[in-house]
Design a protein around this motif. Sequence first.
Motif, PDB file in Angstrom:
ATOM      1  N   UNK A 251      -6.410   5.863   7.299  1.00 38.93           N
ATOM      2  CA  UNK A 251      -5.460   4.905   7.872  1.00 38.93           C
ATOM      3  C   UNK A 251      -6.164   3.768   8.600  1.00 38.93           C
ATOM      4  N   UNK A 252      -7.337   3.414   8.124  1.00 46.26           N
ATOM      5  CA  UNK A 252      -8.062   2.279   8.681  1.00 46.26           C
ATOM      6  C   UNK A 252      -7.701   0.984   7.965  1.00 46.26           C
ATOM      7  N   UNK A 253      -7.186   1.100   6.750  1.00 41.60           N
ATOM      8  CA  UNK A 253      -6.677  -0.055   6.004  1.00 41.60           C
ATOM      9  C   UNK A 253      -5.362   0.343   5.340  1.00 41.60           C
ATOM     10  N   UNK A 254      -4.529  -0.633   5.066  1.00 38.88           N
ATOM     11  CA  UNK A 254      -3.288  -0.408   4.325  1.00 38.88           C
ATOM     12  C   UNK A 254      -3.540  -0.678   2.846  1.00 38.88           C
ATOM     13  N   UNK A 255      -2.627  -0.267   1.976  1.00 33.24           N
ATOM     14  CA  UNK A 255      -2.789  -0.597   0.555  1.00 33.24           C
ATOM     15  C   UNK A 255      -2.956  -2.097   0.313  1.00 33.24           C
ATOM     16  N   UNK A 256      -2.189  -2.910   1.033  1.00 36.91           N
ATOM     17  CA  UNK A 256      -2.311  -4.348   0.856  1.00 36.91           C
ATOM     18  C   UNK A 256      -3.681  -4.851   1.324  1.00 36.91           C
TER      19      UNK A 256
ATOM     20  N   UNK B  41      -2.176   0.896  -7.102  1.00 35.87           N
ATOM     21  CA  UNK B  41      -3.192   1.949  -7.149  1.00 35.87           C
ATOM     22  C   UNK B  41      -3.389   2.559  -5.770  1.00 35.87           C
ATOM     23  N   UNK B  42      -3.557   1.685  -4.785  1.00 35.72           N
ATOM     24  CA  UNK B  42      -3.780   2.157  -3.420  1.00 35.72           C
ATOM     25  C   UNK B  42      -2.547   2.880  -2.886  1.00 35.72           C
ATOM     26  N   UNK B  43      -1.368   2.350  -3.180  1.00 35.57           N
ATOM     27  CA  UNK B  43      -0.131   2.991  -2.723  1.00 35.57           C
ATOM     28  C   UNK B  43       0.014   4.388  -3.311  1.00 35.57           C
ATOM     29  N   UNK B  44      -0.278   4.528  -4.586  1.00 39.65           N
ATOM     30  CA  UNK B  44      -0.151   5.842  -5.239  1.00 39.65           C
ATOM     31  C   UNK B  44      -1.143   6.835  -4.659  1.00 39.65           C
ATOM     32  N   UNK B  45      -2.377   6.399  -4.436  1.00 34.59           N
ATOM     33  CA  UNK B  45      -3.389   7.306  -3.905  1.00 34.59           C
ATOM     34  C   UNK B  45      -3.036   7.751  -2.491  1.00 34.59           C
ATOM     35  N   UNK B  46      -2.544   6.829  -1.684  1.00 35.68           N
ATOM     36  CA  UNK B  46      -2.143   7.183  -0.326  1.00 35.68           C
ATOM     37  C   UNK B  46      -0.947   8.128  -0.351  1.00 35.68           C
ATOM     38  N   UNK B  47      -0.018   7.902  -1.262  1.00 33.34           N
ATOM     39  CA  UNK B  47       1.153   8.781  -1.387  1.00 33.34           C
ATOM     40  C   UNK B  47       0.732  10.190  -1.805  1.00 33.34           C
TER      41      UNK B  47
END
Length: 445
Positions: free
Chosen positions: A424-429, A258-264
């Motif tokens: 960019x304060x946190x990564x998806x993980x 979810x986080x990866x997709x939103x960041x992408x």
Amino acid sequence: MKKTAFILLAAVIAISLALAGCSKREGSGNGGAPGDTRTPGSTASTPDNSSSDNAGAGNKKRITVYGTAADKAVQDVYEEIAQAFMKENPDIEVDLQFPGSEYENILKVKMAANDLPDVWDTHGWAVIRYGNYLADLRDEAWVSEMTDTIRDVVTDGDGKVHALVLAEAKDGLTYNADLLRQYDIEPPRTIDELMAAAEKLKTESNGEVMPFYFSGIDDWMIGQFFDYFATSLLISPQQNEAENLLNGTMDWDKWTPLAETFLEMYKQGYMNKDVLTAKYSDLPNLFAQGKVAFTLLGPSFADEVHKINPDVEIGLMPVPAWYPDDEPNFSGGERYTMGVWKDSKHLAEAKKLVAYFAKPENLAKFADVTKLPAGLKGIEADHEFTEYYRTYENIRVFPYFDRVYLPNGMWDVMCKTGTALLAEQVTPQQFSEKMKQEVERLNNK
């Protein structure tokens, strides 16, 4: 015990006095967004002690009704129906109250004091939060007409019916139908199709069209993405994480996609570049100008857009499936409801009032003003989203993800961490790790 009850009652009165004349306006969306918190009503201007006897009305029995609606138009429908009921039942006085943004806090204090309104809007929590305080309505005549999509939401495993659903939330994506036709795009069925549509819109419009619009200031818009698509990723598929989420054994690494997709989406230019400083208030104008294609907002968003451009056609679609072999879904359940306090001094009269609101002609009024389907079958509504609800009438409706699978307090975590992700304060993980830590902390409070 008496001292504790006295303190709680004093707290109720203090909050009530503080809220006198107070009014908060709802926005769009759900779970924790402005659309989740809901000017004084018909016969009283301040939240009052709930189940009153014959106070201030001669021999009349007073029924106190608490509602979450903040839009004046919706409040007016409550008022209109209540006035008609009182005309037919001159021995009953209906005391409508709309406490505003402190609604939930007031109800929590009243639950602790066991001093609740005769009737109140359960706003998504009929079974989970208010179940022990509500009367069983299973024997009411309207119960047999509950829609297939709402029946299980307000009915527990023992068959107890907790509330009448005046308007049923079916939240998905709203979109500019004119833009999708212009770029020859069908409403996407999966997340991959949605991203492909976003790429096409961005590329073929030379960047003139933003596929999505989010706000880091009004960060409920960001939380909305995670709440909707968490259902598609973790709950909707046949093999899902529902049980693991409920028993606390889910591997939170499964949140990372979810986080990866939103960041992408952000990196690919599928949302506004100024997302961290953008405001929700700028969206209706941009959407009306054809500069935004998709939003994760409820139908009430349409009124704001049509004030600017009455000709734009706004479509409604379910949340796309995460996996190709799954189906899209709506998030929702209860939007506006009426539950009855089981210890009301006027239980029969309260149920009579709820039955009056359940009349088809009255539910049709709610459907038209809220642009949402009623919770009972056969209600004829006439607004711009009616055809979409008919098209998608068989699409599954899941309760809002955070209301069922996350502890109280997690909505804010999703909103704030989602914003930090784009900054960019946190990564998806790290987002996934944050979810795990906060769920464990809040569950142990």
